[in-house]
Design a protein around this motif. Structure first.
Motif, short mmCIF file in Angstrom:
data_model
loop_
_atom_site.label_atom_id
_atom_site.label_comp_id
_atom_site.label_asym_id
_atom_site.label_seq_id
_atom_site.Cartn_x
_atom_site.Cartn_y
_atom_site.Cartn_z
N SER A 757 0.83 -1.20 0.00
CA SER A 757 0.00 0.00 0.00
C SER A 757 0.87 1.25 0.00
CB SER A 757 -0.96 -0.01 1.19
OG SER A 757 -0.24 -0.06 2.37
N ARG A 761 0.70 4.23 -2.67
CA ARG A 761 0.57 5.59 -2.21
C ARG A 761 1.63 6.48 -2.84
NH1 ARG A 761 -0.59 7.98 3.11
NH2 ARG A 761 -2.28 6.73 3.86
N SER A 767 -5.99 7.94 -0.15
CA SER A 767 -6.29 7.13 1.02
C SER A 767 -7.60 6.39 0.83
CB SER A 767 -6.40 8.00 2.27
OG SER A 767 -5.23 8.72 2.44
N LEU A 770 -7.05 3.46 -1.34
CA LEU A 770 -6.32 2.42 -0.62
C LEU A 770 -7.24 1.68 0.32
CD1 LEU A 770 -2.81 3.79 0.33
CD2 LEU A 770 -3.43 1.92 -1.19
#
Ligand SMILES: Nc1ncnc2c1ncn2[C@@H]1O[C@H](COP(=O)(O)OP(=O)(O)OP(=O)(O)O)[C@@H](O)[C@H]1O
Ligand SMILES: [Mg+2]
Lengths: 852, 229
Positions: A757, A761, A767, A770
């Motif tokens: 992740s 990112r 966010s 994710l």
């Protein structure tokens, strides 16, 4: 010198322990988590074991008190001359008893009640307590001709000492209430509470007639130092020939113990499954742990530690965790005792003397160590292969055990599980089945997961949105744990659902609601001449006569041309003994009933010839035990008259139904003239009517007993409730353990997820995206795993139901509607909670944390 | 002077995805006892690989490595470990302390492995020597990089090694701290006569050594040549 120095003085065992402690103390909280996954399973096992031992000790220690004598001789007929002589040779019985079921009325009170009358003479019990209120009543009832009445019955009818109770034709003054007596359990008491009367007053009740089912018992005190086993071997065959039976006090306790053995075994299996689930947790935790310890191992090896030394450091840690888990589990188990004590008390005729048994406690601790080491073995062994080169280079490939070694370790693990199961069940073969079934479940789940993953890959849903695709792709990332997680989740769900489905199956087996006969009052022992009178009481109350079943009692005289007496003496005869001595309760009718199915021969409804053997029908179990088939001949002794019969058909009978079933059925036209009695059933829709009817019936026909199904169902329902509560309680352990395992499993893959992740990112994923990807991934994992578990459980129990119990059941919806979504949600929740930190922290920080 | 490290026609290759990648080829050199020896070269030239082979952490495709007169190829993995424990010390770019052990315990481990009694006392003295007497009960995560490297240094010298391998010992440290560590390294070499084999990018550090080995693309760029007369 060089070679010597290489093998020179090395650090000893104490250093290994020191290193294990030094390294372990920092991660104690982590280690505690993975210990907790076995605590529950061990706790459950220890409590069951300890309860079993307590029970065994209590029963064995109180066997005389249970019987109230050293041994007894019983029969369903009065002692004949031969038996009397034998008893005299033993010095004569210390007390005599005649017992039977009857209805009781309470003059001046409303209502009647089915009771067990115990007409006693002499000193009884010879051992154990007889507690009455007032205390003196138990000593005085014989002399004063009074009745001792079961305490609950006293309360139920508001009786006081001095009130009266009418049994048959005689009214007894109540001497006192019976608080404690040998052989009483809450269960037996709630069906037919006991009333003790002096034997000499039995005749006056008028209940001793042909057709009444009386049981005669003679209680003995052994002589000092008498060898009871030998006495039994000598006397039992002689008594058998006279249709009497000898029972030692030890037999009674053994019988009682056996009754609990099966329940105990079942509970142990459930607990063991919880433990196995916990062990999966250990396996995945140790795997994760060893992965994180790879650098540690490499550095140690670099500094000169041998492979064995590094291996042992972690073996010691795992052993210690297992031991700690075992100790905690044992403590928990001993605390849990209370749970069983409450439930068991109702089933037991004895007060349990609670004690801590060292056997189960040691077993618990041993189990902790053995299971932890067994399941930790594979990841532990990988430390052996960690190369010291990892010190120079991060990201060395994972050490991979050779296929051969892995296989060997798995065989050892399987053998270990089997040995433990065999020890717990005291039955190696059954344990083998259990282990095989468990392995099969693992393999099937693993195979399904593997196949499913391949299918997804093959038919990848390219049209899905980005997040969903990414989440699905995540399942295939290199080094993925998907298979392990799916199997772990699947097994957990499988176990939980199996418990539900098994319950469904057992309930289907004992289904009371559906098969409740349309009648709810069963009148026993109605004499042939009383039929009209009984029907006459029903009619004005609007009660229908649902069934009127004639019953004739008889015994076997000849089987396929051989006399039963000969067969009894013939030691080579393999015919089941009970057949030879049994008093058959036979009916006659011209049709099959719903609980029966013809499996062989031809059903003969009526017998019209005047010569030739009578065509009868046997139930399959009787035919098997008597070793006869269609066409074989049997001669019955019907109260002195010999009747030639021929087996015309064999029926399969569903004995599980609450219905009057018969092993021997005659055609109509034969037994109508034989001495018989009837069982009549009726349906009283209202409780008040039922009570009024019973009272009136008993007043008119004191010999008739009434089984109140409504009341009986209440008692049975209570018991089932208690049992299912215990089972649920054990299932709860599995569920809780499953979640702990899940936590471990999700943690196992945590670091990999962090890295991924963070990467996404850094590449610019938001966010929200994710979070969505992570959530979807756990959703997939949870849903796939738990759905497979539920389906596998359904398939398994259905197979079991068809194959073993011969019932089919409609699965309850709970596994589908509750277990499946709940576990999926739990996986999602645990997954997201574990990723929270990952999703929140800025990429740089995570990268740095990962770097070193 | 006896050669403590003897490397002869060393070859090492990695196979990945079917094709072989030769990382080292034709490496031969010898290091006399008590001297200092630098290995330099651009990134990817095989320095770390060479160091790993010399220390017996990895095995070559062909060629031999002799440490303290022992042919590493003839020893089992555990025997090589024992040899490292007794005669070899290590310093790494990223320190490689055992994270769950305190500084004192980290330094004690090599001694304890030898079954040495009073390991704690010796370790304490060593920590004092590297200026960390007051940090004995700190965990690596509670120490700065420079402090960690000094603990690593104390650990490397704990077993009084005959030869010490260092892979970019100053790579993760600032200039000043790096200098302190290097000084300590050379001090210990002077005092105990320990042979130093240092992999470095830092030419200044390399020049302080008795000899320099230059690697490029897995080959020795030029035969070993004394940088000092
Ligand atoms: N396990 C491996 N598989 C394949 N190739 C490898 C492996 N380990 C190292 N290499 C390759 O070997 C070569 C030499 O690597 P090495 O780490 O020895 O270089 P280095 O000189 O230490 O570089 P640096 O100064 O960057 O540390 C590199 O090209 C590297 O890609
Ligand atoms: Mg390098």
């Amino acid at each position: 010198m060089k070679q010597n120095s290489v093998n020179g003085k090395r650090a000893g065992i104490s250093w290994l322990f020191r290193m294990a402690w030094r390294d372990g103390r920092a991660g104690l909280r982590r280690l505690a988590l993975f210990m907790s996954s076995i605590v529950l399973g061990i706790g459950a096992l220890v409590s069951i074991q300890n309860f079993g031992n307590t029970l065994e000790d209590t029963i064995a220690g109180q066997s005389r008190e249970l019987m109230g004598a050293d041994f007894l001789i019983d029969s369903d007929r009065p002692a004949n001359e031969v038996v009397q002589q034998l008893m005299d040779s033993l010095g004569g019985p210390a007390s005599r008893e005649v017992s039977f079921l009857s209805m009781a009325l309470f003059p001046g009170k409303e209502g009647s009640k089915l009771i067990r009358v115990r007409a006693l003479e002499g000193e009884y019990p010879l051992y154990g307590k007889l507690v009455s209120r007032p205390l003196a009543a138990s000593a005085a009832y014989q002399g004063e001709g009074r009745a001792l009445v079961d305490a609950t019955l006293m309360v139920q009818f508001g009786l006081q000492p001095g009130d009266s109770i009418k049994i048959g034709n005689k009214v007894f003054p109540v001497g006192g209430s019976l608080l404690e007596a040998p052989g009483n359990t809450v269960v037996s008491t709630s069906v037919a509470p006991a009333v003790w009367i002096p034997l000499r007053d039995l005749e006056a009740t008028g209940l001793v007639q042909t057709g009444s089912r009386l049981e005669y018992a003679y209680y003995f005190r052994a002589r000092e130092g008498q060898d009871l086993e030998r006495l039994y071997d000598q006397l039992d065959p002689l008594l058998d020939a006279e249709e009497a039976d000898m029972d030692l006090h030890t037999d009674t306790s053994q019988r009682l113990g056996r009754r609990f053995e099966n329940v105990g075994r079942f509970l142990k299996l459930v607990a063991f499954i919880a433990l196995l689930l916990g062990c999966l947790g250990i396996a995945s935790s140790v795997q994760l742990y060893m992965k994180e310890k790879r650098a540690f191992v490499a550095i140690l090896k670099c500094l000169g530690a041998s492979r064995r030394q590094t291996f042992f450091i972690f073996l010691i840690q795992v052993t210690a965790i297992g031991l700690a888990g075992g100790i905690l589990g044992s403590v928990l188990g001993l605390l849990l005792q209370e749970v069983f004590s409450g439930v068991a008390a109702d089933f037991l005729p004895v007060e349990l003397a609670w004690a801590i048994h060292w056997g189960p406690v040691l077993t618990g601790m041993g189990l902790g160590v053995v299971m932890a080491v067994l399941f930790g073995l594979l990841p532990l062994l990988s430390s052996w292969l960690v190369s010291p080169l990892s010190v120079l280079r991060i990201g060395q490939p994972d050490p991979v055990l050779s296929r051969w070694l892995t296989g060997a370790v798995l065989v050892v693990v399987a053998a270990g599980i089997w040995a433990v199961a065999a020890g717990l069940l005291q039955d190696p073969l059954r344990a083998l089945w259990f282990v095989a079934a468990t392995m099969a479940a693992f393999l099937v789940l693993g195979g399904m997961a593997w196949g499913g993953m391949r299918l997804i890959r093959r038919y990848f849903p390219h049209s899905w949105g980005y997040e969903a695709r990414q989440a699905l792709l995540n399942l295939f990332r290199p080094n993925n744990q998907t298979l392990v997680l799916v199997v772990a989740i699947g097994i957990g769900t499988f176990l939980i659902s199996t418990l539900y489905f098994t319950q469904d199956m057992l309930l289907a087996r004992a289904r009371l609601e559906d098969n409740t006969p349309s009648a709810n009052l069963i009148l026993l022992d109605v004499q042939a001449g009383q039929q009209e009178g009984v029907a006459g009481i029903m009619r004005p109350m609007g009660l229908p006569l649902v069934e009127n079943i004639p019953i004739v009692t008889m015994r076997l005289h000849q089987i396929s041309g051989r006399n039963v007496d000969d067969l009894r003496r013939d030691s080579t005869s393999t015919i089941n003994g009970w057949i030879l001595n049994h008093e058959f309760r036979v009916t006659y009718r011209d049709t099959l009933i719903a609980s029966e199915r013809l499996v062989a021969g031809e059903w003969v409804p009526r017998f019209v010839e005047t010569t030739g053997p009578i065509p009868i029908s046997l139930s399959d179990n009787v035919a098997r035990d008597a070793q006869v088939g269609v066409g074989d001949t049997l001669v019955f002794n019907v109260q002195g008259v010999l009747m030639d019969t021929r087996v015309a058909s064999i029926r399969e009978v569903d004995w599980g139904r609450l219905q009057l079933n018969f092993s021997v059925v005659f055609p109509t036209g034969v037994l109508e003239a034989a001495p018989r009695f009837h069982v009549m059933t009726t349906d009283a829709p209202e409780e008040a009517v039922s009570a009024r009817f019973q009272q009136e019936l008993v007043r008119a026909y004191p010999n008739v007993s009434v089984l109140d199904i409504r009341q009986l169902l209440g008692v049975v329902g209570d018991l089932l409730q208690k049992l299912s509560w215990v089972i649920r309680f054990m299932a709860f352990f599995s569920i809780l353990t499953g979640f702990i395992v899940l936590l471990g499993a999700v943690r196992t893959s945590r670091f990999q997820r962090i890295r991924e992740s963070v990467l996404l990112r850094t590449l610019g994923a938001s966010s929200r995206q994710l979070l969505k990807i992570t959530a979807l991934e756990y959703c997939f994992l949870g849903a796939i795993g738990s759905l497979m578990g539920v389906l596998l459980a359904l398939a398994g129990t259905q197979l079991l139901a068809y194959g073993l119990f011969e019932v089919s059941f409609v699965p309850s919806a709970i596994p589908f509607l509750v277990v499946f979504p709940l576990i999926s949600l739990a996986v999602l929740g645990i997954g997201l909670l574990n990723s929270r930190a990952v999703l929140r922290s800025p990429p740089l920080e995570v990268l740095r944390r990962e770097g070193v | 002077m006896s050669k403590i490290l003897n490397v002869d026609r060393l070859r090492k290759s990695y196979s990945s995805g079917g094709n072989d990648l030769t990382v080292l080829e034709g490496i031969s050199f010898a290091v006399p006892s008590g001297t200092t020896f630098a290995i330099v070269g651009p990134s990817g030239s095989g320095k770390t690989t060479l160091l790993g082979l010399c220390a017996g952490l990895d095995t070559p495709d062909s060629g031999t490595v002799e440490v303290c007169g022992q042919d590493l190829g003839s020893l089992t993995e555990d025997q090589r470990a024992a040899l490292r424990n007794e005669k070899v010390g290590f310093i790494f770019q990223n320190f490689q302390l055992l994270p769950t052990l305190t500084a004192l315990e980290n330094v004690s481990v090599p001694l304890e492995l030898q079954g040495f009694r009073g390991a704690g006392e010796t370790a304490r003295t060593l920590l004092q020597k590297v200026g960390l007497a007051d940090r004995t009960h700190h965990y690596p995560s509670q120490l700065s990089g420079g402090e960690q490297q000094r603990v690593a240094l104390a650990r490397a010298f704990a077993n009084r090694p005959e030869i010490l391998f260092a892979d970019e010992p100053t790579g993760n440290l600032d200039g000043h701290t790096g200098q302190r560590v290097v000084d300590l390294l050379f001090d210990l070499n002077q005092e105990a006569g320990t042979t130093l084999v240092i992999v470095t990018h830092d030419m200044e550090l390399a020049r302080r050594c008795d000899r320099i080995l230059r690697l490029q693309g897995g080959r020795m760029l030029e035969p070993e040549e004394p940088s000092k007369p």
